[in-house]
Write a protein that holds these residues in place. Structure first.
Motif, short mmCIF file in Angstrom:
data_model
loop_
_atom_site.label_atom_id
_atom_site.label_comp_id
_atom_site.label_asym_id
_atom_site.label_seq_id
_atom_site.Cartn_x
_atom_site.Cartn_y
_atom_site.Cartn_z
N VAL A 1 47.41 41.46 35.44
CA VAL A 1 46.57 40.42 34.82
C VAL A 1 45.10 40.66 35.11
O VAL A 1 44.23 40.55 34.23
CB VAL A 1 47.01 39.03 35.31
CG1 VAL A 1 46.04 37.96 34.80
CG2 VAL A 1 48.43 38.73 34.85
N ALA A 2 44.77 41.02 36.35
CA ALA A 2 43.38 41.20 36.75
C ALA A 2 42.71 42.32 35.96
O ALA A 2 41.60 42.16 35.44
CB ALA A 2 43.29 41.46 38.25
N TYR A 3 43.37 43.47 35.86
CA TYR A 3 42.76 44.61 35.16
C TYR A 3 42.70 44.38 33.65
O TYR A 3 41.84 44.94 32.97
CB TYR A 3 43.52 45.90 35.47
CG TYR A 3 43.36 46.35 36.91
CD1 TYR A 3 42.11 46.35 37.51
CD2 TYR A 3 44.45 46.77 37.66
CE1 TYR A 3 41.95 46.75 38.83
CE2 TYR A 3 44.30 47.18 38.98
CZ TYR A 3 43.05 47.16 39.57
OH TYR A 3 42.89 47.55 40.86
N ALA A 4 43.63 43.57 33.13
CA ALA A 4 43.57 43.24 31.71
C ALA A 4 42.36 42.36 31.40
O ALA A 4 41.78 42.43 30.32
CB ALA A 4 44.86 42.53 31.29
N ARG A 5 41.97 41.54 32.35
CA ARG A 5 40.83 40.64 32.15
C ARG A 5 39.51 41.36 32.39
O ARG A 5 38.53 41.14 31.68
CB ARG A 5 40.96 39.42 33.06
CG ARG A 5 42.13 38.52 32.68
CD ARG A 5 42.30 37.38 33.67
NE ARG A 5 41.19 36.45 33.66
CZ ARG A 5 41.02 35.47 32.79
NH1 ARG A 5 41.90 35.31 31.79
NH2 ARG A 5 39.99 34.65 32.87
N PHE A 6 39.47 42.21 33.43
CA PHE A 6 38.22 42.92 33.74
C PHE A 6 38.57 44.23 34.44
O PHE A 6 39.01 44.24 35.59
CB PHE A 6 37.32 42.06 34.62
CG PHE A 6 36.06 42.74 35.05
CD1 PHE A 6 35.27 43.45 34.15
CD2 PHE A 6 35.64 42.68 36.38
CE1 PHE A 6 34.12 44.08 34.55
CE2 PHE A 6 34.47 43.30 36.79
CZ PHE A 6 33.71 44.00 35.87
N LYS A 7 38.37 45.34 33.72
CA LYS A 7 38.78 46.63 34.25
C LYS A 7 37.97 47.03 35.50
O LYS A 7 38.43 47.85 36.30
CB LYS A 7 38.63 47.71 33.17
CG LYS A 7 39.55 47.51 31.97
CD LYS A 7 39.44 48.66 31.01
CE LYS A 7 40.31 48.44 29.79
NZ LYS A 7 41.74 48.26 30.13
N GLY A 8 36.78 46.46 35.66
CA GLY A 8 35.95 46.85 36.79
C GLY A 8 36.19 46.04 38.05
O GLY A 8 35.48 46.24 39.05
N VAL A 9 37.18 45.17 38.04
CA VAL A 9 37.43 44.35 39.23
C VAL A 9 37.97 45.22 40.37
O VAL A 9 38.73 46.17 40.15
CB VAL A 9 38.41 43.21 38.91
CG1 VAL A 9 39.79 43.74 38.58
CG2 VAL A 9 38.48 42.22 40.07
N ARG A 10 37.59 44.88 41.59
CA ARG A 10 38.07 45.60 42.77
C ARG A 10 39.07 44.72 43.50
O ARG A 10 38.75 43.63 43.96
CB ARG A 10 36.90 45.93 43.70
CG ARG A 10 37.32 46.62 44.99
CD ARG A 10 36.13 46.79 45.92
NE ARG A 10 36.53 47.36 47.19
CZ ARG A 10 35.72 47.50 48.22
NH1 ARG A 10 34.46 47.12 48.12
NH2 ARG A 10 36.15 48.01 49.36
N LEU A 11 40.32 45.21 43.59
CA LEU A 11 41.38 44.49 44.27
C LEU A 11 41.74 45.23 45.57
O LEU A 11 42.00 46.43 45.54
CB LEU A 11 42.63 44.37 43.39
CG LEU A 11 42.48 43.62 42.07
CD1 LEU A 11 43.79 43.64 41.30
CD2 LEU A 11 42.02 42.19 42.30
N THR A 12 41.74 44.49 46.67
CA THR A 12 42.11 45.08 47.97
C THR A 12 43.34 44.37 48.50
O THR A 12 43.33 43.15 48.69
CB THR A 12 40.96 44.94 48.98
OG1 THR A 12 39.79 45.55 48.45
CG2 THR A 12 41.33 45.60 50.31
N LEU A 13 44.41 45.13 48.73
CA LEU A 13 45.67 44.55 49.21
C LEU A 13 45.70 44.52 50.74
O LEU A 13 45.36 45.51 51.40
CB LEU A 13 46.85 45.36 48.69
CG LEU A 13 48.23 44.93 49.22
CD1 LEU A 13 48.58 43.52 48.72
CD2 LEU A 13 49.30 45.93 48.80
N TYR A 14 46.12 43.38 51.26
CA TYR A 14 46.38 43.24 52.69
C TYR A 14 47.88 42.99 52.83
O TYR A 14 48.35 41.85 52.77
CB TYR A 14 45.57 42.08 53.28
CG TYR A 14 44.07 42.36 53.24
CD1 TYR A 14 43.43 42.92 54.32
CD2 TYR A 14 43.34 42.08 52.09
CE1 TYR A 14 42.06 43.20 54.28
CE2 TYR A 14 41.98 42.36 52.03
CZ TYR A 14 41.34 42.92 53.14
OH TYR A 14 40.00 43.20 53.09
#
Length: 414
Positions: A160-173
């Motif tokens: 969902v996040a990349y579909a909304r904005f490809k430049g978003v940075r997601l960091t998994l904990y």
């Protein structure tokens, strides 16, 4: 082979050894035990003592005052319960005991009872107060995600996040999201993500049974969310699931996918919004240009541009009229001032002492030039000066007559 004789040790040394041996077993330090209560006793000190038993087994249990104060129900003999705590040795009598931290009825509703008790306590502390909730940033591009690396939630959030904005940075904990160790792991992951400086955090997991979601109803997780400086989105389970983590978070999402929607702005929607703003600016600018053109056309058609000399002559005529009116007003004001000055001059002349002297009166002064108005002020032989309308006389007082009634009575006597 010669048999080795073991060393002789004391009872205290043996018990210390057994206690340390039990402490090394991680299973015994974080364990859930189910059994029936027997010999329940609530001591006056606040500590609770009882035995957990089955048909052919039993273990002593103790719940210290700090934990017993959090009980949401009243335990009793014969009640089937689940106890959470650790196993250790009570050195004083050498008995192995279960030290209970949490206790709740076994079977259906046990988790609900524990959850409700925790909710009341944390509500009293203000952890769920709406006033302490932080707003989400409008255009976050750096987001931390606290969930299982193998779960569907992480995959849904990324999709969902990349579909909304490809430049978003997601960091998994990554963390476990269910089980005995899950609460502490999730709380630690939240603390790490909060310290990393992200713009927002998503904490959650996919759906499951009530027992599977219990980590998000735990005190460590709720406190970690409430203490975070970064805005936290709680995205646990399905839409119908509601955990204490949802209540503590700044924003509650019904699912992990919705959590990503709330955290990440839509680039497409932003482009539409910018296009609408651009269109509105163009419309406003075009309208402004049209108004200025109309104003210029109106000025071009005016007499100033068509017949400038005539316009100047008319303005000069109006100016002359104003000048004439001002001169007339100024002369009238000056004449009135002259008349007032003349009137004041005549009045001053009438009130002048010189005018009084001109009518035959005189002013008498002694040698110190003090004005004499009473015969008692001088003595015979005193020198006086008489001021006349014209000139001055120096006289000698030969005789004086004092009058107490004034000149009015003297005139009556005459």
């Amino acid at each position: 082979m010669e048999k080795v004789t073991p060393p002789v040790i004391g009872v205290a040394q043996l018990n210390n050894y057994l206690r340390d041996y039990l402490a090394e077993d991680l299973l015994l330090q974080d364990i859930l035990v189910q059994g029936e209560i027997a010999g329940f006793k609530a001591h006056s000190s606040g500590h609770i003592y009882f035995t957990l038993q089955e048909e052919d087994a039993a273990i002593k249990a103790v719940m210290f005052r700090s934990y017993g104060a959090e009980l949401a129900f009243l335990p009793h003999d014969g009640m089937l319960v689940t106890a959470w705590g650790q196993v250790s040795l009570y050195e004083k009598n050498g008995s192995c005991q279960l030290y209970v931290k949490r206790l709740f009825p076994a079977g259906q509703g046990a988790l609900d009872v524990a959850k409700e008790a925790l909710k009341r306590r944390l509500t009293a502390e203000g952890l769920f107060d709406p006033a302490r909730k932080k707003p989400l940033p409008a255009y976050a591009s750096d987001i931390g995600v606290i969930t299982s690396a193998e779960g569907a939630a992480w995959a849904d959030i990324r999709k969902v996040a990349y579909a909304r904005f490809k430049g978003v940075r997601l960091t998994l904990y990554p963390t476990s999201v269910q089980g005995v160790k899950a609460p502490e792991e999730i709380a630690a992951a939240i603390a790490r993500a909060d310290a990393a400086g992200h713009q927002a955090l998503i904490c959650g997991r996919g759906g499951g049974a009530v027992e599977d979601l219990s980590a998000f109803d735990s005190e460590p997780v709720v406190r970690a969310i409430a203490q975070a400086h970064t805005p936290v989105i709680s995205a646990v389970g399905h839409e119908v699931d509601f955990t204490l983590a949802d209540a503590a978070a700044d924003v509650r999402a019904a699912t992990p996918s919705q959590g990503a929607e709330l955290a990440v702005f839509s680039a497409e929607a932003l482009q539409r919004e910018l296009a609408a703003i651009e269109q509105n600016l163009r419309r406003l600018f075009a309208a402004y240009i049209d108004r200025q053109k109309q104003r210029l056309m109106a000025l071009s058609a005016s007499a100033v541009w068509d017949r400038p000399a005539q316009y100047v002559a008319q303005a000069a005529k109006v100016l002359d009229m104003h000048e004439t009116a001002l001169r007339r007003l100024a002369h009238g004001y000056i004449d009135r001032c002259h008349q007032q000055v003349a009137a004041f001059s005549g009045l001053l002349e009438q009130l002048s002492p010189l005018a009084t002297l001109a009518r035959g009166y005189a002013l008498a002064q002694d040698e110190n030039q003090r004005l004499i108005y009473d015969a008692a002020q001088v003595e015979p032989g005193s020198r006086l000066q008489l001021l006349l309308a014209k000139g001055r006389l120096v006289c000698m007082v030969e005789q004086k007559e004092e009058k107490h009634g004034g000149w009015g009575e003297e005139r009556e006597n005459l």
